[in-house]
Design an enzyme around this catalytic site. Structure first.
Site, PDB file in Angstrom:
ATOM      1  N   GLU A 154      61.042 -26.140  96.816  1.00 52.79           N
ATOM      2  CA  GLU A 154      61.492 -27.270  96.009  1.00 52.79           C
ATOM      3  C   GLU A 154      61.716 -26.948  94.527  1.00 52.79           C
ATOM      4  OE1 GLU A 154      58.899 -30.592  96.734  1.00 52.79           O
ATOM      5  OE2 GLU A 154      59.579 -30.762  98.793  1.00 52.79           O
TER       6      GLU A 154
ATOM      7  N   GLU B 112      60.489 -30.219 105.556  1.00 53.60           N
ATOM      8  CA  GLU B 112      59.397 -31.171 105.305  1.00 53.60           C
ATOM      9  C   GLU B 112      59.926 -32.573 105.501  1.00 53.60           C
ATOM     10  OE1 GLU B 112      57.271 -31.066 101.541  1.00 53.60           O
ATOM     11  OE2 GLU B 112      57.147 -28.877 101.627  1.00 53.60           O
TER      12      GLU B 112
END
Ligand code: FCB
Length: 443
Positions: A166, A350
């Site tokens: 991320e 995710e």
């Protein structure tokens, strides 16, 4: 409710965790990280909680991997802590740390799980933070060196590897909003981190290619930006948000270009000759991972660029206050393939929700979590039906864990963790996943 047979034969189901959130950073000779510093600074983290013990996965990893395997997952996405391997970020190696990841890898393989590594999930060694961390261009070389060391040890047994989890969180959330370590609120720091995080990604890919490793990817968190109204100003604000959050990173890695709508604000703050780094940043990848949780409604706001704000939305929310918006996952999968990745395999690396505990007797009921997962898997299938090559899905997370600035308060696990006794109790969602993933009955 879904089962395996609703998905292509080679579709992978996995669950994901990260090192600082579960391992217990006080164990095994790990070095101090900027998350320890951030947590020690009053006001940053709920109850000033930190990851020194967390779920003590460092000692309990075998029982945790038993749970992954018993649920029928094919793959386990874990991360490696830079400071556990190199306590000072550079220099002397902590052999205990390397030994741990070696044992962990073998324990996955013994259970038939595909090891999916992420090399950096946010615990920058404090010694490197002292040198400017992600603001310092040298971070890319430091990270490349760490990559070489950890992959020399476990790379031969990885099913897949991504350098950085991320990049938006590493850069913008942590250097512009100040919500994550190192807690800066500084546009110049943020701009530099936005660029250096991608340079570090590219350098790590180069290192791993030279080591002969394959199945290398990137993991991007995407958040759908809905204009809060039909006004052109709201649309423009949402486009800036989308640019900063989503298009900057996908654009950098897959097109070798940053979106102009973001350069409008950030260009004056980027390091000199930033364009020259694109050959490194655009290193070819084998897959692209999307982490998806929610959308935001965006409105214009007074003040300097980016001059926008979030507005509360009408949809049902998770315990994080995040709207539940599965359509965004479908739209992102379609858009990412159409505009950035083409035929490259996509993985949802995710997805999951925080929900409060509902303990009844010895059982933990979490019906909302199961509905959330089912709705997002439905969205994923809708994208597949449109021809998008989505090859796998990872639930965040295996265990209740250290949810960063929210401390241990927000529970994302399929498995409940009692943070006093460290007892693990599979929740109803875990049992439902296990049923859905059974191969004998579902194929
Ligand atoms: C993601 C992070 C993960 C966890 C979830 C809820 O952004 O990768 O560590 O915090 O959100």
């Amino acid at each position: 409710m879904f089962t395996r047979k609703d998905f292509p034969e080679d579709f992978l189901f996995g669950t994901a965790t990260s090192s600082y959130q579960i391992e217990g950073h006080g164990f095994g000779g790990a070095g101090r990280t900027h998350w320890d510093d951030f947590a020690d600074t009053p006001g940053n983290v709920v109850r000033a909680e930190h990851g020194a013990r967390a779920c003590d996965h460092y000692h309990l990893y075998e029982q945790d991997l038993d749970l992954v395997a018993a649920a029928g997952f094919d793959a386990y996405r874990f991360s490696t802590s830079w400071a556990r391997v190199l306590p000072e970020g550079r220099g002397p190696v902590n052999t205990e740390g390397l030994d741990f990841y070696d044992r962990l890898t073998d324990a996955m393989l013994e259970r038939g799980l595909k090891p999916c590594a992420t090399l950096y999930h946010w615990e920058l060694p404090s010694a490197l933070a002292d040198l400017g961390g992600w603001r310092n261009r040298d971070v890319a070389s430091w990270f490349a060196d760490f990559t070489e060391i950890i992959m020399d040890r476990i790379g031969d047994r990885m099913w897949s590897v991504a350098p950085i989890n991320e990049p938006w969180c590493v850069a913008w959330l942590s250097h512009f909003y100040g919500a994550h370590a190192p807690g800066l609120r500084d546009i110049r720091a943020a701009a530099r981190a936005m660029h250096h995080v991608l340079l570090a990604h590219g350098r790590a890919i180069e290192v791993m290619r030279a080591q002969g490793l394959g199945n290398l990817g990137g993991v991007f968190n995407l958040e759908w930006a809905s204009p809060a109204s039909d006004e052109p100003e709201a649309r423009h604000a949402a486009a800036i948000y989308d640019g900063i959050y989503n298009r900057w990173f996908l654009g950098g890695v897959f097109k070798g270009a940053y979106p102009q709508i973001v350069l409008d604000g950030l260009e004056p703050h980027l390091p000199q000759n930033w364009q020259d780094d694109f050959p490194t940043i655009t290193q070819k990848l084998d897959w692209c991972g999307l982490n998806y949780y929610t959308r935001k409604r965006i409105a214009p706001a007074p003040g300097p660029w980016p001059a926008l704000c979030e507005v509360e939305g009408p949809l049902p929310k998770t315990a994080m206050g995040w709207e539940i918006y599965p359509q965004g996952l479908q739209d992102f999968l379609i858009r990412t393939a159409a505009e950035y990745t083409g035929d490259l395999p996509l993985y949802v690396t995710e997805n999951g929700m925080a929900a409060p505990d509902q303990m009844r007797g010895g059982d933990v009921h979490d019906p909302d979590r199961l509905s959330y997962l089912a709705a997002h898997l439905e969205a994923l299938r809708a994208a597949q039906a449109r021809g998008v090559p989505v090859k796998g899905y990872f639930v965040w997370s295996l265990l209740d864990n250290y949810e960063w600035s929210f401390g241990y308060e927000k529970r994302f696990g399929l498995v409940h963790v009692d943070f006093d006794t460290l007892a693990r109790t599979p929740k109803a969602s875990y049992h439902a996943m296990a049923l859905a993933l059974r191969k004998d009955q579902n194929r």
